[in-house]
Each structure stands twice: as structure tokens, then as C-alpha cells.
Motif scaffolding. Structure first.
Motif, PDB file in Angstrom:
ATOM      1  N   TRP A  79       5.485   0.289 -12.155  1.00 49.49           N
ATOM      2  CA  TRP A  79       4.946  -0.100 -11.313  1.00 49.49           C
ATOM      3  C   TRP A  79       6.552  -0.512 -11.141  1.00 49.49           C
ATOM      4  O   TRP A  79       6.756  -0.804  -9.411  1.00 49.49           O
ATOM      5  N   TRP A  80       6.963  -2.043 -11.360  1.00 53.50           N
ATOM      6  CA  TRP A  80       8.091  -2.668 -10.803  1.00 53.50           C
ATOM      7  C   TRP A  80       9.181  -1.314 -10.381  1.00 53.50           C
ATOM      8  O   TRP A  80       9.605  -1.535  -9.759  1.00 53.50           O
ATOM      9  N   LYS A  88      11.128  -1.223  -6.937  1.00 51.15           N
ATOM     10  CA  LYS A  88      12.532  -1.822  -6.722  1.00 51.15           C
ATOM     11  C   LYS A  88      12.891   0.113  -5.683  1.00 51.15           C
ATOM     12  O   LYS A  88      13.749  -0.206  -4.904  1.00 51.15           O
ATOM     13  N   ALA A  89      12.317   1.169  -6.439  1.00 48.91           N
ATOM     14  CA  ALA A  89      12.700   2.434  -5.599  1.00 48.91           C
ATOM     15  C   ALA A  89      12.378   2.240  -4.335  1.00 48.91           C
ATOM     16  O   ALA A  89      13.385   2.545  -3.018  1.00 48.91           O
ATOM     17  N   LEU A 111       0.882  -0.973   0.110  1.00 54.17           N
ATOM     18  CA  LEU A 111      -0.138   0.144   0.009  1.00 54.17           C
ATOM     19  C   LEU A 111       0.303   0.872   0.367  1.00 54.17           C
ATOM     20  O   LEU A 111       0.343   1.972  -0.821  1.00 54.17           O
ATOM     21  N   VAL A 112       1.967   0.711   0.663  1.00 52.52           N
ATOM     22  CA  VAL A 112       3.078   2.534   1.046  1.00 52.52           C
ATOM     23  C   VAL A 112       3.716   2.267  -0.723  1.00 52.52           C
ATOM     24  O   VAL A 112       3.441   3.717  -0.861  1.00 52.52           O
ATOM     25  N   VAL A 113       3.827   1.331  -1.423  1.00 48.34           N
ATOM     26  CA  VAL A 113       4.355   1.820  -3.045  1.00 48.34           C
ATOM     27  C   VAL A 113       3.497   2.108  -3.724  1.00 48.34           C
ATOM     28  O   VAL A 113       3.846   2.661  -4.447  1.00 48.34           O
ATOM     29  N   TYR A 114       2.146   1.796  -3.636  1.00 44.28           N
ATOM     30  CA  TYR A 114       1.316   2.056  -4.440  1.00 44.28           C
ATOM     31  C   TYR A 114       0.920   4.034  -3.925  1.00 44.28           C
ATOM     32  O   TYR A 114       1.021   3.988  -4.799  1.00 44.28           O
ATOM     33  N   ARG A 115       0.873   4.191  -2.485  1.00 43.79           N
ATOM     34  CA  ARG A 115       0.800   5.686  -2.270  1.00 43.79           C
ATOM     35  C   ARG A 115       1.829   6.493  -3.073  1.00 43.79           C
ATOM     36  O   ARG A 115       1.789   7.733  -3.765  1.00 43.79           O
ATOM     37  N   TYR A 116       3.358   5.637  -3.226  1.00 38.77           N
ATOM     38  CA  TYR A 116       4.458   6.401  -3.716  1.00 38.77           C
ATOM     39  C   TYR A 116       4.045   6.840  -5.236  1.00 38.77           C
ATOM     40  O   TYR A 116       4.154   7.104  -5.784  1.00 38.77           O
ATOM     41  N   TYR A 117       3.489   5.582  -6.088  1.00 42.87           N
ATOM     42  CA  TYR A 117       3.589   5.351  -7.306  1.00 42.87           C
ATOM     43  C   TYR A 117       2.688   6.717  -7.826  1.00 42.87           C
ATOM     44  O   TYR A 117       2.464   6.893  -8.651  1.00 42.87           O
ATOM     45  N   GLN A 131      15.127   6.846   3.266  1.00 38.69           N
ATOM     46  CA  GLN A 131      14.184   7.199   1.903  1.00 38.69           C
ATOM     47  C   GLN A 131      14.787   8.000   1.075  1.00 38.69           C
ATOM     48  O   GLN A 131      14.386   7.691  -0.850  1.00 38.69           O
ATOM     49  N   MET A 132      15.613   9.254   1.267  1.00 37.02           N
ATOM     50  CA  MET A 132      16.034   9.554  -0.337  1.00 37.02           C
ATOM     51  C   MET A 132      16.963   8.910  -0.655  1.00 37.02           C
ATOM     52  O   MET A 132      17.045   8.957  -1.924  1.00 37.02           O
ATOM     53  N   VAL A 133      17.760   9.081  -0.345  1.00 34.83           N
ATOM     54  CA  VAL A 133      19.304   8.347  -0.789  1.00 34.83           C
ATOM     55  C   VAL A 133      18.637   7.047  -1.236  1.00 34.83           C
ATOM     56  O   VAL A 133      19.255   6.718  -2.681  1.00 34.83           O
ATOM     57  N   GLY A 134      17.748   5.915  -0.643  1.00 26.07           N
ATOM     58  CA  GLY A 134      17.070   4.305  -1.694  1.00 26.07           C
ATOM     59  C   GLY A 134      16.702   4.868  -3.040  1.00 26.07           C
ATOM     60  O   GLY A 134      17.020   4.014  -3.788  1.00 26.07           O
ATOM     61  N   ARG A 135      15.798   5.836  -2.821  1.00 29.28           N
ATOM     62  CA  ARG A 135      15.256   6.392  -3.967  1.00 29.28           C
ATOM     63  C   ARG A 135      16.131   6.597  -4.804  1.00 29.28           C
ATOM     64  O   ARG A 135      15.473   6.563  -5.966  1.00 29.28           O
ATOM     65  N   GLN A 136      17.117   7.105  -4.495  1.00 30.67           N
ATOM     66  CA  GLN A 136      17.379   8.055  -5.543  1.00 30.67           C
ATOM     67  C   GLN A 136      19.016   6.975  -6.074  1.00 30.67           C
ATOM     68  O   GLN A 136      18.601   7.684  -7.525  1.00 30.67           O
ATOM     69  N   THR A 137      18.812   5.895  -5.257  1.00 32.12           N
ATOM     70  CA  THR A 137      20.272   5.161  -6.137  1.00 32.12           C
ATOM     71  C   THR A 137      19.586   4.896  -7.276  1.00 32.12           C
ATOM     72  O   THR A 137      19.462   3.874  -8.278  1.00 32.12           O
TER      73      THR A 137
END
Length: 299
Positions: free
Chosen positions: A75-76, A80-81, A57-63, A98-104
Motif C-alpha cells: 500500500w505505501w 507514494k506513486a 479513495l483514488v489511491v485505493y482504486r489504483y491499488y 500521472q504517467m511520468v509521476g508514477r513511473q518514477t
């Protein structure tokens, strides 16, 4: 940037270690395993399943947030991010993780570090405000009659009317052209619909997490009602989500011991429930590690 991240990481670890050390000076650790054994394995599996559902659900919100910002990613790639960011949040303060992980992951999609930071901040404000509201409601309910005794004679509606009128007059007289432009931009029909959608998703997400806390608390506080357990869970969950510790460790345990202590639960039992919640939360994140770190490419 790296030295700053390292200092923030060190600060979060220090706060968690300090709080946990103080807790274990107060609560003898030799009895924790005995309390942990009181929790049925079927209930722990149910909590883990709810946490895994919350991850999706959190991934969907970010999507949806990315689409609101104009980034139409598959979606994938978003999954993954988000998963990389969740795993990074286990080793640093969640906001930085969250910032560093997503940016990679999202760097290749053309999302700059500034855009990524803005999106993360937007999401954290949304989650923080919603969580704080639920915690306030939960805390107010737990305090119960003591609060109602103090406010029952207050002219609530008159005070609210005065505040709203004062805010309206202040804005109409003192608002700058820039502030008016920002408000007109933010409070458009489309933005209100988008924000409402995200708030609804966030409420459902928090409801899943509060259910996890409440299920664990029900084992050690069986005489309490569901509403009391959810209220306690709202306060503890908000404390654990404050971005000043190492993955919520320490803050969650202190809040659990204090809030559940008000309900007559022993410190050792409250600590056991809190630790189980933390461990299961980590498991719900790590279970997706093999999928996102595989050789599969985002489509």
C-alpha cells in the motif's frame, strides 16, 4: 520523449493562460476577493476534508487496478506513486503527470513504462466514461423540460431495440477471429466483477468531488435544490477533467461561469467558487507531499 512532454506541457499552460486571460477581461478581478470572503471557513474545511478523502479513495482504486493487472505492490508504495503523480499533474497536463509521476516510483517495482502507460490509460478511460455519463445526466437534468418536450414523442425503446439488433447482427457477420477472442477475454466473469468494482469506486470518488463543487455552489446559489447543484457540478467537473489544460485551470472557470450563469449566478461569484475549488484541490494533494518525499522507504 522529453521534447514531446515539454510541448504537451506548454500547450496545456497556453490553453489555461488564454482562457483565464479571457475570463479576467470579462470579469473584473478586483471583486474576486470580496466574493471569496462570502464562503464560510467551516464550509471550506469541509470541502478540503472531502477532497482529502477522495485522494485516499483514488489511491485505493489504483491499488486495486494494479492487482487486477497482476502487480501486488504494498500500500505505501502505491500511495507514494499516486501522490507523486498527483503532484506532477499540478505542473503538467494531468495525463502526462500521472504517467511520468508514477513511473518514477514504480520503475523499481519492475513495472515498465509501457505497462504503466497502459494502466494509466485504462484508468483514465474508466474515469472519463463515468464522468461523461454523470455530466450527460446532469446536463440533461438542467435542461429539464426543454429536452423532455423534444423526446417525449420519440419511440425510445424501438430505437434502442433496433440499435442493439443491428450491433448484434453486425458483430455476428463481420467480427474477425481476433475481435471475438478479445471480447471473450475481456468479458469473462472475473473481469466483469473487477470492472464493476472499479466503476463503483469511481462513482463514489466522483460523488465526493461533486459534493465539493455543490457545497461551494450552494453559497452563491442558495435557492437551488441539491439535485440542481449536483447536476451543475457534474458538468463543471467533467470539463475540468478534460486532459487539455494545466490542471483543469481555465476550463473549470469557463464551465462554472457558463453553467452557473444559467442558474442566475453572477460571473464574479461563479469565478470565485471555481478558483476556491481549484486551490482546495491543490491543497488536498500537497498535504501529502511531506510524507511521500520523506526518507521513509516503501515496505
Amino acid at each position: 520523449m522529453k521534447p514531446t512532454v515539454s510541448k504537451i506541457k506548454l500547450l496545456g499552460i497556453s490553453i489555461s493562460i488564454l482562457l483565464l486571460s479571457l475570463i479576467f477581461l470579462y470579469v473584473k478581478p478586483d471583486g474576486i476577493l470580496r466574493y471569496v470572503s462570502q464562503f464560510p471557513s467551516s464550509l471550506l474545511l469541509m470541502v478540503l476534508a472531502l477532497m482529502i478523502a477522495n485522494v485516499f479513495l483514488v489511491v485505493y482504486r489504483y491499488y486495486r487496478i494494479l492487482r487486477h493487472f497482476g502487480f501486488h505492490l504494498p500500500w505505501w508504495q502505491v500511495f507514494k506513486a499516486s501522490t507523486v503523480a498527483n503532484i506532477a499533474s499540478l505542473v503538467v497536463i494531468p495525463l502526462m503527470g500521472q504517467m511520468v509521476g508514477r513511473q518514477t516510483i514504480l520503475r523499481a517495482a519492475g513495472i515498465s513504462s509501457i505497462e504503466n502507460a497502459a494502466i494509466v490509460a485504462y484508468e483514465r478511460i474508466l474515469v472519463g466514461a463515468t464522468s461523461a455519463t454523470l455530466a450527460l445526466l446532469g446536463g440533461s437534468y438542467l435542461l429539464g423540460a426543454s429536452i423532455s418536450d423534444h423526446i417525449e414523442n420519440l419511440p425510445i425503446w424501438e430505437i434502442l431495440l433496433i440499435v442493439v439488433a443491428a450491433a448484434a447482427i453486425s458483430f455476428s457477420i463481420g467480427a474477425t477471429a481476433f475481435e471475438r477472442m478479445v471480447l471473450k477475454t475481456v468479458f469473462t466473469r472475473n473481469n466483469v466483477i473487477r470492472i464493476s468494482e472499479l466503476v463503483l469506486i469511481t462513482i463514489i470518488s466522483l460523488a465526493l468531488m461533486l459534493s465539493c463543487f455543490a457545497l461551494l455552489f450552494s453559497v452563491i446559489a442558495p435557492s437551488q435544490t441539491v439535485l440542481v447543484l449536483l447536476s451543475a457540478a457534474a458538468v463543471v467537473s467533467f470539463a475540468a477533467g478534460l486532459p487539455i489544460s494545466f490542471g483543469g485551470w481555465g476550463l473549470r472557470e469557463v464551465a462554472s461561469i457558463y453553467i452557473l450563469g444559467l442558474l442566475g449566478v453572477g460571473s464574479g461569484q461563479a469565478l470565485a467558487a471555481s478558483i476556491l475549488c481549484g486551490v482546495l484541490s491543490i491543497m488536498s494533494v500537497l498535504v501529502f507531499g511531506p510524507f511521500v518525499f520523506s526518507s521513509r522507504k516503501a515496505k
